[in-house]
Scaffold this active site. Structure first.
Site, mmCIF file in Angstrom:
data_model
loop_
_atom_site.group_PDB
_atom_site.id
_atom_site.type_symbol
_atom_site.label_atom_id
_atom_site.label_comp_id
_atom_site.label_asym_id
_atom_site.label_seq_id
_atom_site.Cartn_x
_atom_site.Cartn_y
_atom_site.Cartn_z
ATOM 1 N N PHE A 34 1.062 1.787 -6.588
ATOM 2 C CA PHE A 34 0.854 0.771 -7.629
ATOM 3 C C PHE A 34 0.899 1.362 -9.031
ATOM 4 O O PHE A 34 0.835 0.639 -10.011
ATOM 5 C CB PHE A 34 -0.403 -0.063 -7.391
ATOM 6 C CG PHE A 34 -1.643 0.647 -6.920
ATOM 7 C CD1 PHE A 34 -2.096 1.813 -7.523
ATOM 8 C CD2 PHE A 34 -2.398 0.105 -5.871
ATOM 9 C CE1 PHE A 34 -3.264 2.433 -7.104
ATOM 10 C CE2 PHE A 34 -3.567 0.733 -5.433
ATOM 11 C CZ PHE A 34 -3.998 1.902 -6.051
ATOM 12 N N ASP B 100 0.876 -1.188 0.000
ATOM 13 C CA ASP B 100 0.000 0.000 0.000
ATOM 14 C C ASP B 100 0.904 1.226 0.000
ATOM 15 O O ASP B 100 2.148 1.108 -0.011
ATOM 16 C CB ASP B 100 -0.935 -0.003 1.229
ATOM 17 C CG ASP B 100 -2.259 0.742 0.969
ATOM 18 O OD1 ASP B 100 -2.219 1.967 0.715
ATOM 19 O OD2 ASP B 100 -3.320 0.099 1.018
ATOM 20 N N HIS C 10 -12.234 -0.099 -8.401
ATOM 21 C CA HIS C 10 -13.416 0.778 -8.483
ATOM 22 C C HIS C 10 -13.093 2.213 -8.033
ATOM 23 O O HIS C 10 -13.870 3.126 -8.277
ATOM 24 C CB HIS C 10 -14.599 0.190 -7.690
ATOM 25 C CG HIS C 10 -14.486 0.312 -6.205
ATOM 26 N ND1 HIS C 10 -15.570 0.141 -5.363
ATOM 27 C CD2 HIS C 10 -13.440 0.601 -5.393
ATOM 28 C CE1 HIS C 10 -15.189 0.321 -4.112
ATOM 29 N NE2 HIS C 10 -13.905 0.587 -4.101
ATOM 30 N N GLY D 81 4.627 1.731 -1.356
ATOM 31 C CA GLY D 81 4.896 2.263 -2.690
ATOM 32 C C GLY D 81 3.580 2.591 -3.365
ATOM 33 O O GLY D 81 2.514 2.412 -2.774
HETATM 34 C C1 LIG Z 1 -10.888 1.110 -0.793
HETATM 35 S S1 LIG Z 1 -9.356 0.818 0.023
HETATM 36 C C2 LIG Z 1 -9.318 -0.959 -0.022
HETATM 37 C C3 LIG Z 1 -8.471 -1.562 1.073
HETATM 38 C C4 LIG Z 1 -8.442 -3.087 1.158
HETATM 39 N N1 LIG Z 1 -7.984 -3.721 -0.053
HETATM 40 C C5 LIG Z 1 -9.794 -3.645 1.557
HETATM 41 O O1 LIG Z 1 -10.383 -4.423 0.815
HETATM 42 O O2 LIG Z 1 -10.258 -3.294 2.645
HETATM 43 C C6 LIG Z 1 -8.196 1.333 -1.216
HETATM 44 C C7 LIG Z 1 -6.743 1.192 -0.814
HETATM 45 O O3 LIG Z 1 -5.919 1.613 -1.905
HETATM 46 C C8 LIG Z 1 -4.777 2.257 -1.362
HETATM 47 N N2 LIG Z 1 -4.146 3.111 -2.371
HETATM 48 C C9 LIG Z 1 -4.610 4.268 -2.902
HETATM 49 N N3 LIG Z 1 -3.742 4.751 -3.810
HETATM 50 C C10 LIG Z 1 -2.701 3.881 -3.849
HETATM 51 C C11 LIG Z 1 -1.492 3.823 -4.614
HETATM 52 N N4 LIG Z 1 -1.212 4.784 -5.512
HETATM 53 N N5 LIG Z 1 -0.653 2.779 -4.426
HETATM 54 C C12 LIG Z 1 -0.945 1.797 -3.515
HETATM 55 N N6 LIG Z 1 -2.088 1.801 -2.763
HETATM 56 C C13 LIG Z 1 -2.951 2.822 -2.941
HETATM 57 C C14 LIG Z 1 -5.382 3.049 -0.205
HETATM 58 O O4 LIG Z 1 -4.403 3.490 0.715
HETATM 59 C C15 LIG Z 1 -6.368 2.050 0.372
HETATM 60 O O5 LIG Z 1 -5.781 1.253 1.376
#
Ligand SMILES: C[S@@+](CC[C@H](N)C(=O)[O-])C[C@H]1O[C@@H](n2cnc3c(N)ncnc32)[C@H](O)[C@@H]1O
Length: 318
Positions: free
Chosen positions: A205, A184, A223, A203
């Site tokens: 994604f 994350d 989403h 990092g």
């Molecule tokens: C809606 S949450 C989902 C969290 C988890 N997968 C769950 O099902 O509960 C979206 C996640 O994407 C992460 N996120 C947002 N932008 C990101 C990026 N550029 N690189 C890595 N993670 C990212 C956020 O920090 C967050 O933890």
């Protein structure tokens, strides 16, 4: 005026009223004293929620939760209490910019708060803690389709956008032979607890995801993003999978699938929330298949789940 109902549900839940009713009926004055709220306002709000089918007995002053109302208690299986926390605060305020989302097709949040949501969360650690705790609270139901899968060919699972790491922790507890990598944003991994057999990697994604996994999980990630960004994320995941070269490589996507017909479905509400909060979207089965195919994946199976569908895909070779 639907938001008057939803705001009342949030206020009642935040005040802890459903949990106070967990063990049986109580009077309004008793509830008001226990929760530290105004008894007259409470009676009127409970009256509205009685007409919405969440509770009974406001007039005889013997307030009791219905089955629907019980979903607001902390310990009900599949509790929606966390959803209340997730839809409140900035997630609610950004809807004041819904017209901006309508005109531009982009996130209202950015206009109302001056920056994209995940950037804003990085500068607001208390709100970020609430956001990740609420996501974690919804994982219990979200990951049910994952737990039902065969994990025998997997050694290492990479959870891309792992948040607090609850999904990974629950999966590794159920499958003791697995090791996990929770990936994350750096500020999120730094704040998350490190579970047994789990490595945390920070990092973005958009720059790349960790190599070394057989199974890559994307739970409620795609989403959050419009197609152009979702494809970028998926291509990064595919690159990592091809570099790892595991014969058991598979991608598991936990998301909503918007029905093709016109019947009411929570995915339609979430679709608009993703637009207003993040400029993202929920997708129909056809849209999912197109997105994954455009990103170099072949969809093998789509399984409906209680709260999330599971899309299983494999990377196409170069
Ligand atoms: C809606 S949450 C989902 C969290 C988890 N997968 C769950 O099902 O509960 C979206 C996640 O994407 C992460 N996120 C947002 N932008 C990101 C990026 N550029 N690189 C890595 N993670 C990212 C956020 O920090 C967050 O933890």
């Amino acid at each position: 005026m639907g938001y008057i109902v939803s705001r009342s549900i949030m206020a009642i839940t935040e005040a802890g009223i459903p949990d106070l009713l967990h063990d049986g009926p109580r009077s309004v004055p008793d509830l008001a004293t226990a929760a530290g709220v105004d008894a007259d306002a409470l009676r009127r709000m409970l009256g509205l929620l009685e007409s919405e089918g969440l509770l009974t007995g406001v007039a005889p002053d013997r307030v009791e939760l219905t089955g629907r109302g019980r979903l607001l208690c902390s310990d009900t299986p599949g509790s929606l209490k966390h959803l209340c926390a997730l839809m409140d605060h900035e997630a609610y305020t950004c809807w004041s910019g819904a017209g901006h989302a309508l005109r531009t097709g982009g996130a209202a949040f950015d206009q109302v708060y001056g920056q994209p949501y995940f950037d804003w969360l990085a500068g607001h650690p208390d709100d970020a803690t609430r956001f990740h705790a609420a996501q974690a609270g919804l994982v219990e139901m979200r990951l049910l389709p994952l737990l039902a899968l065969d994990w025998s060919a997997t050694r290492t699972v990479v959870d891309v956008g792992a948040g607090d790491g609850v999904l990974l922790h629950t999966l590794l507890t159920a499958q003791p032979h697995l090791a996990g990598i929770g990936f994350d944003l750096p500020e999120v991994t730094a704040a998350a607890p490190v579970g047994e057999r789990t490595t945390r990697v920070g990092g973005s994604f958009f720059d790349g995801v960790p190599v070394g996994g057989d199974t890559y999980v994307l739970a409620q990630i795609l989403h959050d993003w419009p197609d152009v960004d979702a494809v970028r994320i998926l291509r990064r995941v595919r690159e990592a999978m091809l570099r790892t070269g595991s014969p058991a490589a598979r991608l598991l996507v936990l998301e909503q699938v918007v029905p093709d017909d016109t019947r009411p479905h929570p995915a339609r509400l979430l679709d608009l929330h993703m637009l207003v909060l993040l400029g993202g979207r929920e997708r129909t089965e056809r849209q999912w298949r197109e997105l994954l195919s455009r990103s170099g994946f072949r969809v093998e199976r789509i399984t409906a789940g209680a709260r999330s569908a599971l899309l299983e895909a494999v990377p196409e070779p170069d």
